[in-house]
Design a protein around this motif. Sequence first.
Motif, PDB file in Angstrom:
ATOM      1  N   PRO A  80       0.833  -1.305   0.021  1.00 32.52           N
ATOM      2  CA  PRO A  80       0.231  -0.311   0.019  1.00 32.52           C
ATOM      3  C   PRO A  80       0.442   1.035  -0.243  1.00 32.52           C
ATOM      4  O   PRO A  80       1.967   0.839   0.401  1.00 32.52           O
ATOM      5  CB  PRO A  80      -1.094  -0.075   0.908  1.00 32.52           C
ATOM      6  CG  PRO A  80      -0.820  -1.749   1.800  1.00 32.52           C
ATOM      7  CD  PRO A  80       0.724  -1.846   1.137  1.00 32.52           C
ATOM      8  N   ARG A  81       0.192   2.272  -1.105  1.00 32.04           N
ATOM      9  CA  ARG A  81       1.506   3.280  -0.967  1.00 32.04           C
ATOM     10  C   ARG A  81       1.197   4.172   0.686  1.00 32.04           C
ATOM     11  O   ARG A  81       0.226   4.261   1.377  1.00 32.04           O
ATOM     12  CB  ARG A  81       0.378   5.169  -1.939  1.00 32.04           C
ATOM     13  CG  ARG A  81       1.587   5.285  -2.511  1.00 32.04           C
ATOM     14  CD  ARG A  81       0.605   6.115  -3.917  1.00 32.04           C
ATOM     15  NE  ARG A  81       1.550   7.865  -3.694  1.00 32.04           N
ATOM     16  CZ  ARG A  81       0.992   7.932  -4.464  1.00 32.04           C
ATOM     17  NH1 ARG A  81      -0.026   7.796  -5.408  1.00 32.04           N
ATOM     18  NH2 ARG A  81       1.153   9.113  -4.549  1.00 32.04           N
ATOM     19  N   THR A  82       2.243   4.640   0.895  1.00 35.82           N
ATOM     20  CA  THR A  82       2.092   5.576   2.948  1.00 35.82           C
ATOM     21  C   THR A  82       2.164   6.859   1.780  1.00 35.82           C
ATOM     22  O   THR A  82       2.246   7.434   1.143  1.00 35.82           O
ATOM     23  CB  THR A  82       3.428   5.481   3.523  1.00 35.82           C
ATOM     24  OG1 THR A  82       4.547   5.487   2.145  1.00 35.82           O
ATOM     25  CG2 THR A  82       4.158   3.517   3.098  1.00 35.82           C
ATOM     26  N   GLU A  83       1.673   7.654   2.640  1.00 35.17           N
ATOM     27  CA  GLU A  83       1.970   8.924   2.906  1.00 35.17           C
ATOM     28  C   GLU A  83       2.809   9.820   2.735  1.00 35.17           C
ATOM     29  O   GLU A  83       3.359   9.461   3.610  1.00 35.17           O
ATOM     30  CB  GLU A  83       0.719   9.359   4.594  1.00 35.17           C
ATOM     31  CG  GLU A  83       0.820  10.672   4.056  1.00 35.17           C
ATOM     32  CD  GLU A  83      -1.443  10.636   3.320  1.00 35.17           C
ATOM     33  OE1 GLU A  83      -1.008  11.946   2.602  1.00 35.17           O
ATOM     34  OE2 GLU A  83      -2.078   9.161   3.594  1.00 35.17           O
ATOM     35  N   ARG A  84       3.158  10.848   1.754  1.00 41.51           N
ATOM     36  CA  ARG A  84       3.459  10.845   1.274  1.00 41.51           C
ATOM     37  C   ARG A  84       3.875  12.826   2.274  1.00 41.51           C
ATOM     38  O   ARG A  84       2.746  12.872   1.684  1.00 41.51           O
ATOM     39  CB  ARG A  84       4.056  10.971   0.009  1.00 41.51           C
ATOM     40  CG  ARG A  84       5.107  10.060  -0.706  1.00 41.51           C
ATOM     41  CD  ARG A  84       5.605   9.772  -1.856  1.00 41.51           C
ATOM     42  NE  ARG A  84       4.598  10.711  -2.746  1.00 41.51           N
ATOM     43  CZ  ARG A  84       4.237  10.739  -3.867  1.00 41.51           C
ATOM     44  NH1 ARG A  84       5.986  10.315  -4.513  1.00 41.51           N
ATOM     45  NH2 ARG A  84       4.205  10.995  -4.910  1.00 41.51           N
ATOM     46  N   ARG A  85       5.276  13.104   2.808  1.00 40.39           N
ATOM     47  CA  ARG A  85       4.645  14.551   2.915  1.00 40.39           C
ATOM     48  C   ARG A  85       5.261  15.448   1.870  1.00 40.39           C
ATOM     49  O   ARG A  85       5.670  15.213   0.925  1.00 40.39           O
ATOM     50  CB  ARG A  85       6.014  15.087   3.597  1.00 40.39           C
ATOM     51  CG  ARG A  85       6.320  14.234   5.084  1.00 40.39           C
ATOM     52  CD  ARG A  85       7.345  14.395   6.406  1.00 40.39           C
ATOM     53  NE  ARG A  85       8.297  15.356   5.441  1.00 40.39           N
ATOM     54  CZ  ARG A  85       9.421  15.109   5.012  1.00 40.39           C
ATOM     55  NH1 ARG A  85      10.030  14.743   6.330  1.00 40.39           N
ATOM     56  NH2 ARG A  85      11.019  16.290   4.571  1.00 40.39           N
ATOM     57  N   PRO A  86       4.118  16.145   1.665  1.00 43.73           N
ATOM     58  CA  PRO A  86       4.228  17.670   0.231  1.00 43.73           C
ATOM     59  C   PRO A  86       5.245  18.324   1.032  1.00 43.73           C
ATOM     60  O   PRO A  86       6.329  18.554   1.654  1.00 43.73           O
ATOM     61  CB  PRO A  86       2.843  18.482   0.726  1.00 43.73           C
ATOM     62  CG  PRO A  86       2.961  18.383   2.218  1.00 43.73           C
ATOM     63  CD  PRO A  86       3.703  17.235   3.088  1.00 43.73           C
TER      64      PRO A  86
END
Length: 88
Positions: A80-86
């Motif tokens: 699953p794709r992890t949350e990326r920082r902007p």
Amino acid sequence: MAKSIYVGNLPWSATEEEVRTAFGNYGEVVSVKLIEDRETGRPRGFGFVEMEDQEALAAIEALDGTDFGGRSLKVNEAHPRTERRPRW
């Protein structure tokens, strides 16, 4: 249950139908999605294939490292794709 497979190092000329055919040798392919650049619409050289669990494992085992259009495929179970920082 369907398993998502990451397919990397695809030639830019690869089509969804070619990928479906290659993976179809190991079982029923539920879906194929080749990723394109949002801005240019050009292929990014990777995609995802969905197959049933046991068939997916067989395809991963058989196709990882094989030649596809002159390139050595990288095939493994997708995570699953992890949350990326902007990026600011």
